[in-house]
Design an enzyme around this catalytic site. Structure first.
Site, PDB file in Angstrom:
ATOM      1  N   ASN A   1      -8.639   6.991   2.351  1.00 35.25           N
ATOM      2  CA  ASN A   1      -8.468   6.069   3.484  1.00 35.25           C
ATOM      3  C   ASN A   1      -8.738   6.774   4.808  1.00 35.25           C
ATOM      4  OD1 ASN A   1      -7.771   3.288   2.728  1.00 35.25           O
ATOM      5  ND2 ASN A   1      -6.043   4.204   1.662  1.00 35.25           N
TER       6      ASN A   1
ATOM      7  N   ARG B   1      16.263  17.358   5.053  1.00 31.51           N
ATOM      8  CA  ARG B   1      15.348  16.281   5.460  1.00 31.51           C
ATOM      9  C   ARG B   1      15.367  16.060   6.969  1.00 31.51           C
ATOM     10  NH1 ARG B   1      11.368  13.423   2.252  1.00 31.51           N
ATOM     11  NH2 ARG B   1      11.555  14.623   0.358  1.00 31.51           N
TER      12      ARG B   1
ATOM     13  N   ASN C   1       0.825   0.924   8.063  1.00 32.64           N
ATOM     14  CA  ASN C   1       0.740   1.402   6.682  1.00 32.64           C
ATOM     15  C   ASN C   1      -0.234   0.530   5.905  1.00 32.64           C
ATOM     16  OD1 ASN C   1       1.619   2.917   4.299  1.00 32.64           O
ATOM     17  ND2 ASN C   1       2.636   1.024   3.672  1.00 32.64           N
TER      18      ASN C   1
ATOM     19  N   HIS D   1      -0.871  -0.835   2.145  1.00 30.68           N
ATOM     20  CA  HIS D   1      -0.193  -0.965   0.848  1.00 30.68           C
ATOM     21  C   HIS D   1      -1.130  -1.686  -0.119  1.00 30.68           C
ATOM     22  CE1 HIS D   1       3.141  -1.190  -1.958  1.00 30.68           C
ATOM     23  NE2 HIS D   1       2.768  -2.436  -2.209  1.00 30.68           N
TER      24      HIS D   1
ATOM     25  N   ASP E   1       8.105  -1.531   3.212  1.00 30.82           N
ATOM     26  CA  ASP E   1       7.043  -2.556   3.153  1.00 30.82           C
ATOM     27  C   ASP E   1       7.507  -3.903   3.704  1.00 30.82           C
ATOM     28  OD1 ASP E   1       5.409  -0.639   1.879  1.00 30.82           O
ATOM     29  OD2 ASP E   1       6.109  -1.240  -0.099  1.00 30.82           O
TER      30      ASP E   1
ATOM     31  N   GLU F   1     -12.788  -2.592  -2.169  1.00 32.32           N
ATOM     32  CA  GLU F   1     -13.005  -3.958  -1.691  1.00 32.32           C
ATOM     33  C   GLU F   1     -12.024  -4.388  -0.609  1.00 32.32           C
ATOM     34  OE1 GLU F   1     -13.265  -6.780  -4.873  1.00 32.32           O
ATOM     35  OE2 GLU F   1     -14.764  -5.618  -5.979  1.00 32.32           O
ATOM     36  N   ALA F   2     -10.878  -3.695  -0.507  1.00 28.85           N
ATOM     37  CA  ALA F   2      -9.864  -4.148   0.447  1.00 28.85           C
ATOM     38  C   ALA F   2      -9.396  -3.038   1.392  1.00 28.85           C
ATOM     39  CB  ALA F   2      -8.673  -4.754  -0.299  1.00 28.85           C
TER      40      ALA F   2
END
Length: 208
Positions: free
Chosen positions: A14, A66, A108, A110, A151, A179-180
């Site tokens: 990406n 973290r 983002n 997904h 999400d 394709e996407a």
């Protein structure tokens, strides 16, 4: 000029789609100013270096906890004056401290049509395994703003992809990317870079 900070964990396909779209003029008024991976061996870092883009590895393994990792990640984004954070296959949950520092400035990609096959546990091949096990005929990809949920942020763009009989998760993953994902992620960045996207009442408005 919108400065992008692209966060990746793996191969960076990406990221490559974004860089190619900038080179081709599909994305205007934006540049990739920084690439960060949590994985030292991510080929995405090499892709960035090959283009002369600053590439950093910031791994949770290198920090005591973290919270320290999150602080280092946020500091790197801020020091590089990143305008838009792009999660392009970043397999680390983005903490609320970074979401709050970049309200409606983190996007983002997904690999499903949200709200289907998304949320906790749905990442990478798990998404496509879920699609195939349910027997749906149409899947796709979604670009959305990131909020403090998983999400759950406002949806910017979606594109449908047909599921074929005999698909394996790997074959379907590739089709969804080609394709996407590689189309709508650059398209969303271009819209944002040119001031065509706003969020009202939790929904995205696109002004063409």
């Amino acid at each position: 000029m919108l400065k992008l900070g692209v966060l990746v964990s793996g191969g960076g396909t990406n990221l490559q789609a974004i860089m190619d779209a900038i080179d081709a003029g599909v994305i205007t008024n934006a540049e990739v100013g920084l690439v960060i991976s949590n994985n030292k061996g991510a080929y995405a870092l090499k892709r960035a270096e090959n283009k002369g883009i600053p590439a950093r590895c910031i791994s949770p393994k290198d920090y005591a906890d973290r919270k320290e990792f999150h602080k280092a990640l946020l500091a790197e984004l801020q020091e590089n004056q990143v305008d838009l954070v792009v999660l392009a296959g970043f397999l680390v949950a983005v903490p609320s401290m970074i979401v709050e520092a970049y309200p409606n400035r983190i996007i983002n990609i997904h690999p499903s049509l949200i709200p289907s096959f998304c949320g906790t546990g749905y990442y990478g091949l798990h998404v496509h395994e879920g699609v195939l096990s349910r027997g749906v005929r149409v899947t796709g990809a979604t670009v959305h703003f990131v909020d403090t949920g998983t999400d759950t942020g406002p949806i910017i763009l979606q594109k449908a992809v047909e599921v074929h009989q005999g698909d394996t998760p790997e074959v379907l993953q590739r089709r969804v990317m080609e394709e996407a994902e590689w189309k709508i992620l650059p398209a969303a960045i271009d819209l944002i870079a040119n001031g065509k996207v706003s969020v009202q009442d939790g929904k995205v408005i696109i002004n063409n």
